[in-house]
Scaffold this motif. Sequence first.
Motif, PDB file in Angstrom:
ATOM      1  N   ASN A  25      47.386 -65.394  25.047  1.00 38.12           N
ATOM      2  CA  ASN A  25      48.617 -66.021  25.137  1.00 38.12           C
ATOM      3  C   ASN A  25      49.316 -67.832  24.151  1.00 38.12           C
ATOM      4  O   ASN A  25      49.636 -67.164  23.496  1.00 38.12           O
ATOM      5  N   ASN A  26      49.118 -68.651  25.055  1.00 42.99           N
ATOM      6  CA  ASN A  26      49.214 -70.002  24.158  1.00 42.99           C
ATOM      7  C   ASN A  26      48.567 -70.216  22.445  1.00 42.99           C
ATOM      8  O   ASN A  26      49.935 -70.608  21.802  1.00 42.99           O
ATOM      9  N   MET A  27      47.627 -69.515  22.180  1.00 44.09           N
ATOM     10  CA  MET A  27      47.009 -69.979  20.747  1.00 44.09           C
ATOM     11  C   MET A  27      48.336 -68.569  20.442  1.00 44.09           C
ATOM     12  O   MET A  27      49.024 -68.797  19.000  1.00 44.09           O
ATOM     13  N   GLN A  28      48.518 -67.530  20.886  1.00 46.31           N
ATOM     14  CA  GLN A  28      49.532 -67.153  20.397  1.00 46.31           C
ATOM     15  C   GLN A  28      51.164 -66.797  20.107  1.00 46.31           C
ATOM     16  O   GLN A  28      51.490 -67.455  19.348  1.00 46.31           O
ATOM     17  N   LEU A  45      41.800 -66.335  15.859  1.00 39.76           N
ATOM     18  CA  LEU A  45      42.430 -67.144  16.854  1.00 39.76           C
ATOM     19  C   LEU A  45      41.590 -68.380  16.727  1.00 39.76           C
ATOM     20  O   LEU A  45      42.531 -69.420  17.040  1.00 39.76           O
ATOM     21  N   ALA A  46      40.668 -68.311  16.152  1.00 40.82           N
ATOM     22  CA  ALA A  46      40.002 -69.809  15.684  1.00 40.82           C
ATOM     23  C   ALA A  46      41.173 -70.734  14.842  1.00 40.82           C
ATOM     24  O   ALA A  46      40.163 -71.946  14.931  1.00 40.82           O
ATOM     25  N   PHE A  50      46.881 -74.240  17.810  1.00 39.72           N
ATOM     26  CA  PHE A  50      46.727 -74.002  19.458  1.00 39.72           C
ATOM     27  C   PHE A  50      45.064 -74.896  19.384  1.00 39.72           C
ATOM     28  O   PHE A  50      45.099 -76.048  20.429  1.00 39.72           O
ATOM     29  N   VAL A  51      43.887 -73.703  19.178  1.00 43.77           N
ATOM     30  CA  VAL A  51      42.572 -74.705  18.993  1.00 43.77           C
ATOM     31  C   VAL A  51      42.251 -75.080  17.975  1.00 43.77           C
ATOM     32  O   VAL A  51      41.610 -76.460  18.370  1.00 43.77           O
ATOM     33  N   GLN A  52      42.751 -75.267  17.579  1.00 41.01           N
ATOM     34  CA  GLN A  52      42.611 -76.411  15.852  1.00 41.01           C
ATOM     35  C   GLN A  52      42.782 -77.941  16.997  1.00 41.01           C
ATOM     36  O   GLN A  52      42.241 -79.252  16.272  1.00 41.01           O
ATOM     37  N   LYS A  53      43.802 -77.577  17.610  1.00 42.68           N
ATOM     38  CA  LYS A  53      44.416 -79.806  18.289  1.00 42.68           C
ATOM     39  C   LYS A  53      43.382 -80.132  19.158  1.00 42.68           C
ATOM     40  O   LYS A  53      43.393 -80.893  19.766  1.00 42.68           O
ATOM     41  N   THR A  55      42.434 -80.286  22.463  1.00 44.74           N
ATOM     42  CA  THR A  55      43.650 -80.661  23.814  1.00 44.74           C
ATOM     43  C   THR A  55      43.221 -80.493  25.108  1.00 44.74           C
ATOM     44  O   THR A  55      43.006 -81.157  25.802  1.00 44.74           O
ATOM     45  N   SER A  56      42.158 -79.533  24.940  1.00 45.18           N
ATOM     46  CA  SER A  56      41.840 -78.507  26.073  1.00 45.18           C
ATOM     47  C   SER A  56      40.145 -78.488  26.210  1.00 45.18           C
ATOM     48  O   SER A  56      40.017 -77.891  25.453  1.00 45.18           O
ATOM     49  N   PRO A  57      39.750 -79.037  27.105  1.00 45.63           N
ATOM     50  CA  PRO A  57      38.391 -78.633  27.277  1.00 45.63           C
ATOM     51  C   PRO A  57      38.441 -76.896  27.669  1.00 45.63           C
ATOM     52  O   PRO A  57      36.836 -76.543  27.068  1.00 45.63           O
ATOM     53  N   SER A  58      39.097 -76.671  28.222  1.00 42.29           N
ATOM     54  CA  SER A  58      38.736 -75.070  28.765  1.00 42.29           C
ATOM     55  C   SER A  58      39.356 -74.608  27.335  1.00 42.29           C
ATOM     56  O   SER A  58      37.984 -73.464  27.105  1.00 42.29           O
ATOM     57  N   VAL A  59      40.000 -74.948  25.604  1.00 37.30           N
ATOM     58  CA  VAL A  59      39.624 -74.072  24.809  1.00 37.30           C
ATOM     59  C   VAL A  59      38.724 -74.364  23.987  1.00 37.30           C
ATOM     60  O   VAL A  59      37.866 -73.369  23.627  1.00 37.30           O
ATOM     61  N   ALA A  60      37.853 -75.557  24.425  1.00 34.79           N
ATOM     62  CA  ALA A  60      36.893 -75.780  23.921  1.00 34.79           C
ATOM     63  C   ALA A  60      35.325 -74.490  23.836  1.00 34.79           C
ATOM     64  O   ALA A  60      34.815 -74.541  23.294  1.00 34.79           O
TER      65      ALA A  60
END
Length: 115
Positions: A25-28, A45-46, A50-53, A55-60
Amino acid sequence: LHGPDSAPDQQARKREALGATRNINNMQANQPGARGKRYLRHEDLATSPFVQKKTSPSVAKLNLTPGEDILSGWQLTLDASDDSYWFMIKDKTDPCGFAYVSNEAGVIYHAEPIR
């Protein structure tokens, strides 16, 4: 696997999948097209800001490659249309078919088939 008496490792898997749901949802919501109600397809999505920053280990931890598990044992299905999107993150290891479901409104539901 997902009831109140589930094992701690199953509870951790479920929390991790819920985090993945929030992150989708944050990516969108945090991409340039969101203001015009243009949403990302799974294959995009990749490349979202939000992904490129990173900022979050959970996104990585997320695997955003279409056709592969977003997390181990969890499958992402995403459909983006002209002005909306919906998605489901389903536990492939759960015989009950437990899943999280959300859309452009950002509300997350937990779901399982009617028995």
